[in-house]
Design a protein around this motif. Structure first.
Motif, PDB file in Angstrom:
ATOM      1  N   LYS A 231       7.779   5.007   8.997  1.00  0.00           N
ATOM      2  CA  LYS A 231       8.767   4.121   8.376  1.00  0.00           C
ATOM      3  C   LYS A 231       8.963   4.435   6.891  1.00  0.00           C
ATOM      4  O   LYS A 231      10.083   4.419   6.392  1.00  0.00           O
ATOM      5  CB  LYS A 231       8.335   2.658   8.575  1.00  0.00           C
ATOM      6  CG  LYS A 231       8.338   2.214  10.035  1.00  0.00           C
ATOM      7  CD  LYS A 231       8.047   0.749  10.199  1.00  0.00           C
ATOM      8  CE  LYS A 231       6.601   0.410   9.886  1.00  0.00           C
ATOM      9  NZ  LYS A 231       5.645   1.043  10.815  1.00  0.00           N
ATOM     10  N   GLU A 232       7.866   4.725   6.187  1.00  0.00           N
ATOM     11  CA  GLU A 232       8.039   5.035   4.762  1.00  0.00           C
ATOM     12  C   GLU A 232       8.727   6.384   4.574  1.00  0.00           C
ATOM     13  O   GLU A 232       9.486   6.562   3.617  1.00  0.00           O
ATOM     14  CB  GLU A 232       6.707   5.026   4.014  1.00  0.00           C
ATOM     15  CG  GLU A 232       6.922   5.308   2.527  1.00  0.00           C
ATOM     16  CD  GLU A 232       5.785   4.877   1.619  1.00  0.00           C
ATOM     17  OE1 GLU A 232       5.935   5.052   0.405  1.00  0.00           O
ATOM     18  OE2 GLU A 232       4.771   4.370   2.120  1.00  0.00           O
TER      19      GLU A 232
ATOM     20  N   ALA B 245       7.389   1.561  -3.917  1.00  0.00           N
ATOM     21  CA  ALA B 245       6.924   1.077  -2.612  1.00  0.00           C
ATOM     22  C   ALA B 245       5.869   0.003  -2.800  1.00  0.00           C
ATOM     23  O   ALA B 245       4.960   0.140  -3.621  1.00  0.00           O
ATOM     24  CB  ALA B 245       6.366   2.235  -1.790  1.00  0.00           C
TER      25      ALA B 245
ATOM     26  N   ASN C 266       3.303  -2.492  -0.432  1.00  0.00           N
ATOM     27  CA  ASN C 266       2.777  -2.911   0.867  1.00  0.00           C
ATOM     28  C   ASN C 266       2.439  -4.391   0.778  1.00  0.00           C
ATOM     29  O   ASN C 266       1.453  -4.793   0.164  1.00  0.00           O
ATOM     30  CB  ASN C 266       1.526  -2.095   1.208  1.00  0.00           C
ATOM     31  CG  ASN C 266       1.045  -2.355   2.626  1.00  0.00           C
ATOM     32  OD1 ASN C 266       1.191  -3.459   3.154  1.00  0.00           O
ATOM     33  ND2 ASN C 266       0.463  -1.352   3.247  1.00  0.00           N
TER      34      ASN C 266
ATOM     35  N   ASP D  27       7.155  -2.801   2.428  1.00  0.00           N
ATOM     36  CA  ASP D  27       6.575  -2.545   3.738  1.00  0.00           C
ATOM     37  C   ASP D  27       5.834  -3.788   4.220  1.00  0.00           C
ATOM     38  O   ASP D  27       5.378  -4.606   3.420  1.00  0.00           O
ATOM     39  CB  ASP D  27       5.620  -1.356   3.645  1.00  0.00           C
ATOM     40  CG  ASP D  27       5.319  -0.749   4.999  1.00  0.00           C
ATOM     41  OD1 ASP D  27       5.927  -1.192   5.997  1.00  0.00           O
ATOM     42  OD2 ASP D  27       4.496   0.185   5.065  1.00  0.00           O
ATOM     43  N   GLU D  28       5.725  -3.898   5.554  1.00  0.00           N
ATOM     44  CA  GLU D  28       5.074  -5.065   6.175  1.00  0.00           C
ATOM     45  C   GLU D  28       5.660  -6.365   5.633  1.00  0.00           C
ATOM     46  O   GLU D  28       4.947  -7.264   5.178  1.00  0.00           O
ATOM     47  CB  GLU D  28       3.558  -5.009   5.959  1.00  0.00           C
ATOM     48  CG  GLU D  28       2.893  -3.822   6.631  1.00  0.00           C
ATOM     49  CD  GLU D  28       1.386  -3.901   6.592  1.00  0.00           C
ATOM     50  OE1 GLU D  28       0.848  -5.024   6.633  1.00  0.00           O
ATOM     51  OE2 GLU D  28       0.738  -2.843   6.516  1.00  0.00           O
TER      52      GLU D  28
ATOM     53  N   THR E 298      13.338  -2.778   3.616  1.00  0.00           N
ATOM     54  CA  THR E 298      12.140  -3.426   4.140  1.00  0.00           C
ATOM     55  C   THR E 298      11.741  -2.777   5.461  1.00  0.00           C
ATOM     56  O   THR E 298      12.548  -2.096   6.103  1.00  0.00           O
ATOM     57  CB  THR E 298      12.369  -4.935   4.355  1.00  0.00           C
ATOM     58  OG1 THR E 298      13.520  -5.125   5.190  1.00  0.00           O
ATOM     59  CG2 THR E 298      12.608  -5.634   3.024  1.00  0.00           C
ATOM     60  N   ALA E 299      10.496  -2.987   5.846  1.00  0.00           N
ATOM     61  CA  ALA E 299      10.008  -2.401   7.096  1.00  0.00           C
ATOM     62  C   ALA E 299       9.023  -3.343   7.755  1.00  0.00           C
ATOM     63  O   ALA E 299       8.338  -4.138   7.087  1.00  0.00           O
ATOM     64  CB  ALA E 299       9.340  -1.050   6.826  1.00  0.00           C
ATOM     65  N   THR E 300       8.951  -3.253   9.078  1.00  0.00           N
ATOM     66  CA  THR E 300       8.003  -4.067   9.830  1.00  0.00           C
ATOM     67  C   THR E 300       7.613  -3.359  11.114  1.00  0.00           C
ATOM     68  O   THR E 300       8.407  -2.608  11.689  1.00  0.00           O
ATOM     69  CB  THR E 300       8.599  -5.447  10.167  1.00  0.00           C
ATOM     70  OG1 THR E 300       7.632  -6.210  10.891  1.00  0.00           O
ATOM     71  CG2 THR E 300       9.857  -5.320  11.006  1.00  0.00           C
TER      72      THR E 300
END
Length: 468
Positions: free
Chosen positions: A189-190, A209, A211, A254-255, A293-295
């Motif tokens: 994802k990153e 970035a 986390n 992230d997360e 964003t990411a999950t």
């Protein structure tokens, strides 16, 4: 009158006319003006030639015994839809010629045709033909490049799902709307976020970035938005937060599911108003960065259990990007193994024998719940042990069980493993250093250094049967 010929090297014109005198006259005009001409009195012979050759344009009479101009036009365009067809018509056939243009003819010329008009019309038709063929060639090149690429800003894979991902990233990279990257742990994802940044933002723009799962809850607000001096106990200086530090670049969260509920509300307001304030401050600071964003969680389930705001989800999910798990693209495993092997060799400035085809086949049979990250870790271990499998392929467990795990430091444990491996390779080579160092993929000097380090006696292996 002479017309400037096309930029194509010696454009070839197909001329079709049952009038042999007119056919010869047109050919002479074309040749004198820098064109190549192939003439046919029979339309069927001309059609057969189109199957074998690429022409720049067609000049054809509209009235011929074997086939009229409309039928000829239809057959030509079926074979080559972009080939310009110029019809030559008599005074009584104007209506037929107009109908031909409606059906795809490039133009029509009325008899008696002036030499200058023929050449000027041909020059325009040939230029259009050149542009069409050039664009078609570039489109094929672009398609081939996209379909053939397997490395994309750190992402590796040529599976159709990955090629679609690369295209999606290129499509949305220059947009300013939020992006939500969804994928299991270890899918990259990153890397996808960094690709979006590299393509869509200036080279000097910051990439920041964060986390969310690694930050203590009490520190998240200050880390993201910054704080003013005296905002809380211990705030002895003003601090610039990640939103501000990202400037006109990219802020990657992230997360995102780990963000506490009160901060979800604040983030929603920031995204809607495009401004934020430092903790303890009053001045509104404009948000210039793009937010990604990411999950790895199911956001629908998180919303259902009240752990994530639905309105924030809608605000973040403007441009969704889904990363496929490795088990859905196992065809990419050989590519990934090769990339990670090369990465290790570059990092260590050395050589390790690549994975065997049999090992690759066994790796493909695994499901890799940790996805690309887990596969990378396996390859790194394989390289650390000099090309010897660190664990049985197909096993997801560690090299030893907890009961067998030695009570020693990591350094001592690794040295024991290395010594054991060197002894096994020397035994297999009958104590011959020249054979052993080649099989291990290291230099002769490196092997001698390790033999001296571990005080290994070569004679004992020379007295044994190789492999015994």
């Amino acid at each position: 009158m002479k017309s400037k010929p096309s930029k194509l090297p010696i454009p070839e014109i197909l001329v079709v006319d049952d009038d042999l005198y007119l056919l010869a006259a047109i050919k002479q005009t074309l040749v004198l003006n820098g064109y190549a001409a192939q003439t046919f009195a029979n339309p069927l012979d001309a059609l057969a030639r189109i199957d074998e050759h690429i022409y720049s344009a067609v000049l054809a009479d509209i009235r011929m015994p074997e086939m009229n101009g409309l039928a000829l036009l239809e057959r030509i365009l079926t074979k080559d839809p972009d080939l310009p067809v110029i019809l030559i018509t008599g005074h009584g056939d104007i209506g037929l010629a107009v109908e031909a243009v409606k059906q795809g003819a490039y133009h029509f010329l009325q008899k008696p045709v002036d030499e200058g008009i023929i050449l000027a019309t041909l020059a325009r038709a040939i230029e259009r033909r050149r542009l069409v063929l050039e664009n078609r060639h570039l489109a094929r090149q672009l398609t081939a490049t996209r379909e053939g690429r397997s490395h994309f800003y750190g992402l590796v894979g040529s599976h159709p799902a990955m090629l679609a991902l690369y295209t999606l990233i290129e499509t949305i990279a220059h947009e300013s709307d939020p992006v939500l990257i969804i994928g299991e742990t270890g899918t990259g994802k990153e890397l996808a976020a960094r690709a979006l940044h590299a393509i869509g933002r200036p080279e000097a723009a910051p990439y920041v970035a964060v986390n969310m799962g690694a930050l203590p809850a009490e520190m998240i607000e200050s880390e993201l938005f910054g704080h003013e001096k005296g905002a809380f106990t211990g705030a002895i200086h003003r601090k610039i937060g990640k939103f501000e530090y990202a400037g006109t670049g990219t802020l990657f969260l992230d997360e995102i599911c780990s963000m506490p509920a009160p901060l979800q509300t604040k983030l929603l307001r920031v995204l809607e108003e495009r401004t934020f304030t430092r903790l303890g401050g009053n001045a509104a600071i404009p948000l210039k960065a793009r937010v990604i964003t990411a999950t790895n969680r199911d956001l629908g389930a998180e919303i259902d259990r009240g752990a994530f705001r639905q309105d924030l989800y809608f605000r973040l999910n403007v441009l969704p990007v889904h990363l496929p798990p490795l088990r859905d693209r196992k065809e990419d495993i050989p590519l990934l193994v090769e990339a990670f092997w090369a990465e290790y060799c570059d990092d260590q400035h050395g050589e390790v024998r690549p994975c065997s085809p049999e090992l690759i086949r066994r790796l493909i049979r695994q499901d890799w719940p940790g996805n690309v990250r887990e596969l990378r870790n396996f390859v790194r271990r394989y390289c650390v042990f000099g090309g010897k499998e660190p664990m049985a392929a197909g096993s997801q467990s560690s090299m030893t069980s907890d009961a067998d795990f030695p009570d020693v430091s990591w350094k001592e444990y690794m040295e024991r493993q290395e010594q054991h491996y060197i002894e096994q390779m020397l035994r297999r080579a009958g104590g011959r250093v020249s054979a052993a160092h080649r099989a291990m993929g290291i230099s002769r000097k490196s092997l001698y250094d390790k033999i001296n380090k571990y005080k290994i006696t070569l004679q004992q292996f020379r007295e044994e049967e190789p492999g015994g």
